[in-house]
Structure formats: C-alpha cells, structure tokens
Enzyme design. Structure first.
Site, mmCIF file in Angstrom:
data_model
loop_
_atom_site.group_PDB
_atom_site.id
_atom_site.type_symbol
_atom_site.label_atom_id
_atom_site.label_comp_id
_atom_site.label_asym_id
_atom_site.label_seq_id
_atom_site.Cartn_x
_atom_site.Cartn_y
_atom_site.Cartn_z
ATOM 1 N N HIS A 35 6.225 -10.265 5.274
ATOM 2 C CA HIS A 35 5.040 -10.987 4.368
ATOM 3 C C HIS A 35 5.493 -12.142 5.021
ATOM 4 C CE1 HIS A 35 5.827 -7.824 1.577
ATOM 5 N NE2 HIS A 35 4.738 -8.053 1.135
ATOM 6 N N ASP B 286 8.147 -14.018 3.589
ATOM 7 C CA ASP B 286 9.607 -13.479 3.650
ATOM 8 C C ASP B 286 10.222 -14.115 4.945
ATOM 9 O OD1 ASP B 286 8.836 -11.178 2.128
ATOM 10 O OD2 ASP B 286 8.336 -9.902 3.797
ATOM 11 N N GLU C 193 2.315 5.009 1.120
ATOM 12 C CA GLU C 193 3.457 4.859 0.733
ATOM 13 C C GLU C 193 3.987 5.884 -0.354
ATOM 14 O OE1 GLU C 193 5.092 0.842 -0.156
ATOM 15 O OE2 GLU C 193 6.144 1.441 -1.541
#
Ligand code: XUL
Ligand code: CO
Length: 441
Positions: A106, A109, A273
């Site tokens: 991200h 991050d 996911e």
C-alpha cells in the site's frame, strides 16, 4: 544473498534453500523447489510468490486489545524518510533471503503519510527512487501496488463511496499517487480492495448512488493509469464484511457482476483471498472456480481463516486439503492471469522471534508446492478427470448436445420427457472423489 542495505536486520539467518522433505533444517524448504517443473512450468513461474509489505514489515502484532508485541529495528529512526529507507532495506533483505521475487504494497506501507497531499507525494517520490535502485540491484519486482483508503479517519464514511464529494476527490488523489508509485516501480498489477466501500446502515445509505460513484471512480482510475502507460491488470479483491458491515465487493460473483455492469470487465480481474472467501461462506475453491469460469482469475491473496471464529485472522496457509482442491481449479484454468500468490498473512501476536516470519513463509510456500504437485498427479495419473467428465456425458452427443448448442426449445424438452420412461438414479460418487484426493495427499 547480496546484502543490499547497509546493515543486516535478520541476523543469523541465511538464504532459505530447498533441501527436500527429509531435511531436518527448519529454515529450509521441504517441498518448494522453485525450479521444479510441474505441468509445464516451474513452481517459481506458477506462483510468483510475493511478500505483503504491510504484514511483514509494518504490522507489529497489535490487536483490538493490545499494544505492539513486535518491535522492529527498522522503525527506530524518528525521521520518516530514514525510517522508510531502513524498512525498505529490511524488506529487501527478507525477500532476497527467502529467494522470492515479488512484494505487494500500500502507498503508506512504504513511507509514513505526510500532513498534506503534496508532502505525501514528495515522500512517495523519494522512497520510490530508493526502492527502484534496490530493485535494479536485486531483481525484486512489484506484483501489485494499492492505496490505503481505509485507515485514515477521513474515510470513516467511505472513500470512493463517501457521501461527500471532497472526500471522494481526496481518495482519487491518493489512488493517483499510488498508481504513479506502482508505475515507477514497474508494478505488474494494481489492486482495489474496498476497505471502506460498503455500508453500516441502509437507513442513511443511497446504495445505487454509491455504486455508481464507485463505477465512475474505477473507470477514471483505469483511464489515468492507461494514459500513463500502465499495461498491467487491475484487480478487485472481494470481501463480504469487515471493516464495514456489508462491503460492496461481497464475493467474486458480486464483483464480476459489478464490473460487467460498469463496463470494466476487460481491464479488471479478481484477486481472491482465502479468508475473504470463507467469510462470505464460500470455499476458496468456489471463489477460484467462479472467477475462472468468467476468465477472470487474476491473482491470489494466500492465507487461511480459523474454523471456530468469524473474522479475518489472516493466518499463513497450511491447509493442504483445501489448497490441493484449489490447485485443481488453478491448473485446469491455466493458472493466474497476470497475478501471483501474495502472502497476505501475518504471524501471530505471540510470534516474537526474528525467525518466525521465515517459518511462516516457508510453510506457506511448502503448502502451495505440495498442493500443486498433488493436484497435477490427480489430473494426470488418476481417473479423476475421466470420472468428472463422465457425469456430463449425456450432453456430449444427441439431444443433450443439441440443447447445449441452443437447438432445443422448452416444447422440445416436453416432447422428450413424454417419451422418457426410466429415470435412473445416478450416483454423484462424492465419497469416491474425496478418496482420490486423499490418496494423493
Ligand atoms: C484486507 C486485505 C487487504 C488487501 C489490500 O482484508 O486483504 O490487505 O489485500 O488492501
Ligand atoms: Co488481501
């Protein structure tokens, strides 16, 4: 391992190598041999394993009840630029010691968000220059980038689906910068996970209007990225709930319907996911099958949930039975379109040794390797496929084939039914199918 930064963060841990299943070295792959060829490709090519920057280098073991348990040496500098460089050094050291080639991130991050959008932009440019250099030296690539449009309190009512236009515009600015960063780092794909895109109560939510806004937001994001030369794929990552009560990208089928409604299905695919699938009351293999059926199986966020509780525990994947079933879908659909296997997983709060993150990724990679080897054997040397196809053989010829080809109408079915006398009960043979799976595990 070439040490790319100035200091070693994972001291005492060397390169992780494949040593085979009889190795007693806990810091070695037992099954993941990157060069092993399975179904025509090496395991490295099949999986493109990626490390999630947020869990491995930012997450510190916090939970809603507790402060951090994991303190990272790379977080020690008070200067955000230096701290970001130290974190990048640690990240590249870890990724190269693992022998992986990819990471996902991200925007914030990589570096702490600035107090203004311009300051954030400057910081992102600064760190992407630094990371770019490290990429050149190490060969480490970006599987996908994304924008964190969910952590900042400004997004408490949503980002692209916020009822206020100026917040939506702010999210747009953030996505622009995240796209710029992804492009600067030669990112192969870009992900949209709608962290705050959903609702808490329908009493105050105009769902149709919010969905139209989201469709428009994704359209202009795609157009911007393409205008900047981005050739990769955009992924939607479905999740049914958490943090909002109801997320708009509930599951794969919902996300595909949404993409088709807004004309985005050519540029976007799905990033599935495991724990999001199970939260939607689906299996991982169900979600893969839905995406593959529409030619939209793009990428995987690998992890697992917990069988007893109902939230996103993001544990490292170790369920061989589940992953083998998933690899049956993976191999039969020709693998992932553009994406890879990103370990969107975190070590437990009480895993506080420096080597725990290595054990976690070794286990995840070994689990996927075993699963694909098993699935390949099931497909190539058992009766599985023949039995599977046999269930549908009445559609391979005669009237069944005519139906599939659109040659029969409802009255034709009626006439056929009038002439049919014996309907035999054909067994689905589920237990036998399950035994074939077990035989190869
Ligand atoms: C949240 C989640 C995210 C996305 C990227 O559950 O999976 O980490 O993968 O924003
Ligand atoms: Co994810």
């Amino acid at each position: 391992m070439a040490l790319i930064g100035n200091r070693e963060y994972y001291k005492g841990i060397g390169d992780i190598n494949f040593e085979g299943k009889d190795s007693s070295n806990p810091l070695a792959f037992k099954f993941y041999d990157p060069n092993l060829v399975v179904a025509g490709k090496t395991l490295r090519e099949h999986f493109k394993f990626a490390v999630a920057y947020w869990h491995s280098f930012c997450g510190q073991g916090t939970d809603p009840f507790g402060l951090p348990t994991q303190s990272f040496l790379w977080d020690s500098s008070k200067d955000p630029l230096q701290a970001a460089k130290d974190k990048a050094d640690a990240a590249f050291e870890f990724i190269t010691k693992m022998g992986f080639e990819y990471f996902c991130f991200h925007d914030f991050d990589l570096i702490q968000e600035g107090s203004t959008m311009l300051e954030s932009e400057k910081r992102l440019l600064y760190i992407s220059d630094y990371i770019s250099e490290k990429q050149k030296k190490s060969g480490v690539k970006v599987l996908w980038g994304t924008a964190n449009c969910f952590a900042n309190p400004i997004y408490m009512n949503g980002a692209a689906t916020n009822p206020e236009f100026n917040i939506l515009a702010r999210a747009g600015a953030q996505v622009k910068l995240a796209l710029d960063t992804t492009i600067a780092l030669n990112g192969e794909n870009y992900v949209f996970w709608g962290g705050r895109e959903g609702y808490m109560s329908l009493l105050n939510t105009d769902m149709k209007r919010e969905l139209d806004h989201l469709g428009q937001f994704l359209t202009i994001s795609r157009d911007y990225a393409r205008s900047q030369g981005f050739k990769g794929t955009f992924f939607i990552e479905p999740k049914p709930m958490e943090p909002t009560k109801h997320q708009y990208d509930f599951d794969t089928a919902t996300a595909i319907g949404f993409l088709k409604e807004y004309g985005l299905e050519k540029d976007f695919k799905i990033n599935i996911e495991v724990n999001h699938a199970t939260l939607a009351q689906h299996t991982f293999q169900h979600e893969l099958t839905v995406a593959a059926s529409s030619g939209m199986l793009g990428s995987i966020d690998a992890n697992r949930g917990d069988y007893q509780n109902g939230w996103d525990t993001d544990q490292f994947p170790n369920n061989l039975y589940e992953t083998t079933e998933a690899m049956l879908v993976f191999l039969q659909s020709g693998g992932l379109q553009g994406g890879g296997v990103n370990f969107d997983a975190k070590i437990r709060r009480n895993s506080t040794d420096i080597d725990d993150i290595f054990h976690a990724h070794i286990g995840g990679a070994d689990n996927f390797a075993r699963a694909i080897i098993n699935a390949d054997k099931i497909l190539s040397s058992s009766k599985y496929l023949e039995l599977f196809e046999n269930r549908y053989k009445t559609f391979d010829s005669g009237k069944g084939k005519e139906f599939e080809n659109g040659k029969l109408n409802l009255k034709d079915l009626y006439d056929i039914a009038l002439k049919s006398k014996d309907y035999k009960l054909t067994s689905g043979k589920q237990e036998m199918f399950e035994n074939i799976l077990n035989q190869f595990i």
